[in-house]
Design an enzyme around this catalytic site. Structure first.
Site, short mmCIF file in Angstrom:
data_model
loop_
_atom_site.label_atom_id
_atom_site.label_comp_id
_atom_site.label_asym_id
_atom_site.label_seq_id
_atom_site.Cartn_x
_atom_site.Cartn_y
_atom_site.Cartn_z
N ASP A 82 4.64 8.58 -3.07
CA ASP A 82 5.99 8.06 -2.82
C ASP A 82 6.99 8.48 -3.89
OD1 ASP A 82 4.95 6.27 -4.71
OD2 ASP A 82 5.77 4.49 -3.73
N ASP A 91 5.79 0.13 -1.75
CA ASP A 91 5.38 -1.26 -1.67
C ASP A 91 6.49 -2.14 -1.09
OD1 ASP A 91 3.24 -0.17 -2.94
OD2 ASP A 91 3.67 -1.05 -4.89
N GLY A 119 -3.49 -5.04 -6.95
CA GLY A 119 -2.96 -3.84 -6.32
C GLY A 119 -2.59 -4.05 -4.87
C1 GLA Z 1 1.85 1.52 -6.88
C2 GLA Z 1 3.37 1.78 -6.83
C3 GLA Z 1 3.73 2.52 -5.54
C4 GLA Z 1 2.86 3.77 -5.34
C5 GLA Z 1 1.39 3.43 -5.53
C6 GLA Z 1 0.50 4.65 -5.51
O1 GLA Z 1 1.49 0.64 -5.88
O2 GLA Z 1 4.08 0.57 -6.89
O3 GLA Z 1 5.10 2.84 -5.56
O4 GLA Z 1 3.27 4.79 -6.18
O5 GLA Z 1 1.14 2.74 -6.75
O6 GLA Z 1 0.49 5.22 -4.25
#
Ligand code: GLA
Length: 400
Positions: free
Chosen positions: A41, A176, A128
């Site tokens: 992203d 996210d 996560g």
């Molecule tokens: C975290 C970040 C996202 C993305 C993911 C990896 O969740 O907040 O923006 O970069 O890592 O895909």
């Protein structure tokens, strides 16, 4: 929210913020799981997350004295601030996210006279699954409704990301917050992060379950390693520009263009980082096609390949995530498994045949425990809706 939890939250809210029930509004924002398309992203690529049915509820009562009070049932920690003095404070922990959102919304022209905020979550924190994005987006959505700002969901999710980037200091991408804002029940969200166009693709889970497994390993130094990966990608893009000056984003590099770029690069680490971005971009497109064609086996294979690439090329998995993903891969009923989110700890996501669910969990627990010495936790989740107001349905069941 089940009745028992509602009763608990309602009681806590009435103690925290006494007053008439009709002033109270309730909002919900889900966590998210990324099915495939990791660390793309911030490279202008496609990502493929889905909103969960687990998430964060916000009970809120407006005030008129420009004071904001925050309470979280999960942290049992109360924070008070004035709208004129919203500052990041390490000790305020979770409350920095809603404070950051109020700070960016004020800069964007929202007038807000204050409120009592109570958060209750059934998402594991630091796992996560985007509990911070859920906190941000539920705050932005509620404040938008209460102050009649009429900002679009897109504006709100961008402000939520800005709060995390500028107020909290984590340089996250948009995946996210976007998934939390735009998720749709029984659909996965194919998001093009370069222009924020998206498609909601049906994700039917009749015979197959989405199983999230938590390593229960607290992520350490994840922000600095995350930021390091971001700058490595910027360096790779410089190398791309020496051959293809017009490429805007690393994720736009095709596999054949990459072969040529990589053959001119000297730094092996950067070659690996770039290779992950290029191959993962191709995998997301393939995964979206597989889902459109109901080819769940192919989807699972791509998930496994994604994990390998994150392990070997992007190097963001580590012992715990690798142990969990490989245990899942050997377990009965597993169609595919990979780490999800930033990595360095946190969770895996697996696709598992519904009828094998119990044996899957038993097997993974045994193998993981043998390898790392403690147990994982499992969350079997449906794909839920993005942020929304739930005042009516909560008030219908309000226990007082
Ligand atoms: C975290 C970040 C996202 C993305 C993911 C990896 O969740 O907040 O923006 O970069 O890592 O895909």
């Amino acid at each position: 929210m089940n009745d028992q939890l509602l009763k608990q939250v309602a009681e806590a809210f009435t103690t925290f913020s006494p007053g008439p029930a009709h002033q109270v509004r309730v909002f919900f924002a889900p966590g998210r799981v990324n099915l495939i398309g990791e660390h793309l992203d911030y490279n202008g690529g496609y990502v493929f997350p889905a909103a969960l049915t687990q998430g964060i509820w916000l009970f809120i009562r407006p005030r008129t004295d420009r004071i904001v009070r925050f309470h979280s049932l999960n942290f049992d920690h109360e924070v008070t601030a004035h709208m004129e003095h919203l500052q990041y404070q390490e000790d305020d922990r979770y409350a920095n996210y809603p404070k950051g959102v109020l700070w960016v919304m004020r800069q964007a022209g929202a007038t807000f006279e204050g409120a009592d905020f109570l958060f209750a979550s059934n998402l594991p924190s630091q796992a996560g699954l985007s509990s911070s994005a859920a906190l941000e987006v539920v705050t932005a959505f509620a404040v938008n409704r209460l102050s009649h700002c009429e900002m679009s969901i897109k504006q709100l999710v961008l402000l939520a990301q800005q709060a995390e980037n500028q107020f909290v200091g984590v340089k996250c991408g948009i995946m996210d917050q976007f998934a939390v804002g735009f998720g749709k029940a029984h659909h996965a969200l194919l998001l093009q992060t370069a222009d924020l166009s998206y498609e909601q693709i049906p994700f039917k889970t009749d015979h197959v379950q989405l199983v999230i497994a938590n390593t229960n390993f607290r992520r350490e130094l994840s922000d600095s390693k995350y930021n390091e990966r971001r700058s490595q990608c910027e360096e790779v893009l410089v190398a791309v520009h020496s051959i293809y000056p017009d490429v805007l984003h690393l994720a736009n590099v095709t596999e054949s263009m990459w072969e040529e770029v990589a053959s001119h690069m000297k730094d092996d680490t950067l070659v690996k980082r770039g290779r992950h971005v290029v191959t993962e971009s191709a995998r997301v497109i393939a995964a979206a096609n597989a889902l459109r064609q109901h080819d769940i086996e192919r989807f699972g294979t791509l998930m496994n390949e994604s994990h390998q690439s994150l392990r070997d090329d992007y190097e963001v998995t580590g012992k715990y995530l690798d142990a969990l993903a490989s245990a899942a891969n050997e377990a009965p009923g597993c169609i595919g498994s990979r780490m999800t989110g930033a990595g360095f700890g946190g969770c895996t996501v697996s696709l598992v045949q519904t009828q094998e669910l119990a044996s899957f969990e038993r097997f993974v627990t045994q193998v993981y425990q043998r390898k790392v010495g403690y147990q994982p936790s499992f969350y079997v989740s449906d794909v839920g809706d993005g942020v929304h107001e739930v005042t009516e349905e909560v008030m219908d069941r309000w226990p007082f």
